[in-house]
Write an enzyme that holds these catalytic residues in place. Structure first.
Site, PDB file in Angstrom:
ATOM      1  N   HIS A 192       0.837  -1.204   0.000  1.00 41.84           N
ATOM      2  CA  HIS A 192       0.000   0.000   0.000  1.00 41.84           C
ATOM      3  C   HIS A 192       0.874   1.257   0.000  1.00 41.84           C
ATOM      4  CE1 HIS A 192      -2.984  -2.771   2.247  1.00 41.84           C
ATOM      5  NE2 HIS A 192      -3.571  -2.483   1.096  1.00 41.84           N
TER       6      HIS A 192
ATOM      7  N   LYS B 183     -15.370  -7.987   3.967  1.00 41.41           N
ATOM      8  CA  LYS B 183     -15.020  -9.102   4.851  1.00 41.41           C
ATOM      9  C   LYS B 183     -14.817  -8.511   6.236  1.00 41.41           C
ATOM     10  CE  LYS B 183     -11.960  -8.165   1.483  1.00 41.41           C
ATOM     11  NZ  LYS B 183     -10.678  -7.602   1.183  1.00 41.41           N
TER      12      LYS B 183
ATOM     13  N   ARG C  44      -1.705  -5.572  -8.455  1.00 44.59           N
ATOM     14  CA  ARG C  44      -0.566  -6.479  -8.239  1.00 44.59           C
ATOM     15  C   ARG C  44      -0.539  -7.456  -9.422  1.00 44.59           C
ATOM     16  NH1 ARG C  44      -2.816  -8.097  -2.501  1.00 44.59           N
ATOM     17  NH2 ARG C  44      -4.582  -8.161  -3.907  1.00 44.59           N
TER      18      ARG C  44
ATOM     19  N   SER D 243      -2.802  -8.004   2.707  1.00 46.34           N
ATOM     20  CA  SER D 243      -3.055  -7.890   4.151  1.00 46.34           C
ATOM     21  C   SER D 243      -3.454  -9.254   4.717  1.00 46.34           C
ATOM     22  CB  SER D 243      -4.184  -6.887   4.422  1.00 46.34           C
ATOM     23  OG  SER D 243      -3.840  -5.631   3.929  1.00 46.34           O
TER      24      SER D 243
HETATM   25  O1  PNS Z   1      -8.938  -2.886   0.212  1.00 45.20           O
HETATM   26  P1  PNS Z   1     -10.195  -3.360  -0.445  1.00 45.20           P
HETATM   27  O2  PNS Z   1     -11.018  -4.179   0.534  1.00 45.20           O
HETATM   28  O3  PNS Z   1      -9.963  -4.079  -1.738  1.00 45.20           O
HETATM   29  O4  PNS Z   1     -11.043  -2.033  -0.803  1.00 45.20           O
HETATM   30  C1  PNS Z   1     -12.327  -2.120  -1.360  1.00 45.20           C
HETATM   31  C2  PNS Z   1     -13.101  -0.811  -1.113  1.00 45.20           C
HETATM   32  C3  PNS Z   1     -13.175  -0.546   0.355  1.00 45.20           C
HETATM   33  C4  PNS Z   1     -12.384   0.338  -1.808  1.00 45.20           C
HETATM   34  C5  PNS Z   1     -14.529  -0.943  -1.717  1.00 45.20           C
HETATM   35  O5  PNS Z   1     -15.090  -2.164  -1.317  1.00 45.20           O
HETATM   36  C6  PNS Z   1     -15.454   0.204  -1.267  1.00 45.20           C
HETATM   37  O6  PNS Z   1     -15.185   1.367  -1.453  1.00 45.20           O
HETATM   38  N1  PNS Z   1     -16.578  -0.116  -0.673  1.00 45.20           N
HETATM   39  C7  PNS Z   1     -17.532   0.873  -0.221  1.00 45.20           C
HETATM   40  C8  PNS Z   1     -18.895   0.608  -0.868  1.00 45.20           C
HETATM   41  C9  PNS Z   1     -18.910   0.985  -2.339  1.00 45.20           C
HETATM   42  O7  PNS Z   1     -18.679   2.117  -2.717  1.00 45.20           O
HETATM   43  N2  PNS Z   1     -19.229  -0.006  -3.199  1.00 45.20           N
HETATM   44  C10 PNS Z   1     -19.393   0.249  -4.635  1.00 45.20           C
HETATM   45  C11 PNS Z   1     -18.097   0.220  -5.398  1.00 45.20           C
HETATM   46  S1  PNS Z   1     -17.505  -1.410  -5.516  1.00 45.20           S
END
Ligand code: PNS
Length: 163
Positions: free
Chosen positions: A17, A41, A92, A130
């Protein structure tokens, strides 16, 4: 000024990150990290703990001027409220692509003015996640190559608490 938002679960933040943060900082005038409050999750660390760890990790590796916030609800609403031109995500291996593509297109449907911009991680961090860090640390492995010291200590404490 071109501002961008780097969102994620950051449960916990890793060197992968931080590598993306450094790359995005070179391209955008301002970068804000946004820690999602309710990741898909279940998270090991609370949103406040994850935010604090991101701040401490940035300090530990000497990255300045990157504010950290938390958000709940839709990412695009957070991006709009901050007035950013882009959402930053790291890529990645190719295995990230389907999920990232779906997320980028969904966010573009919700607001076509905000672009999702991908940065390729350094080769060293291609397989770093992570989840992998948590798994290795849970069973007593050495994660010092993957996360800053403050994160390693937080993981030790967390696993001691939950043991
Ligand atoms: O680190 P991650 O878990 O891959 O990040 C995913 C994240 C948190 C960026 C994404 O799940 C998110 O922003 N969720 C909030 C809800 C949302 O906006 N969902 C619609 C777009 S997928």
């Amino acid at each position: 000024m071109r501002a961008a938002l780097y969102p994620g679960s950051f449960d916990p933040i890793t060197y992968g990150h931080l590598d993306i943060v450094r790359r995005a900082r070179k391209v955008f005038d301002k970068l804000t990290i946004a820690v999602v409050e309710n990741p898909r999750k279940g998270a090991l660390f609370s949103a406040e703990e994850r935010k604090r760890l991101v701040e401490r990790a940035l300090e530990e590796v000497g990255i300045e001027d990157v504010p950290v916030i938390t958000y709940s609800g839709l990412l695009i609403e957070c991006a709009k409220a901050l007035g950013v031109v882009a959402i930053v995500r790291g890529l990645r291996a190719t295995s990230d692509f389907d999920y990232e593509f779906q997320m980028a297109l969904t966010n573009r449907d919700l607001d076509s003015d905000i672009e999702t911009v991908f940065f390729m991680t350094a080769g060293t961090y291609c397989f770093l996640s992570s989840s992998m860090v948590k798994e290795v640390k849970r069973y007593g492995g050495d994660v010092s190559k993957f996360v800053p010291r403050c994160v390693e200590r937080a993981l030790e404490e967390k696993f001691r608490e939950t043991a």
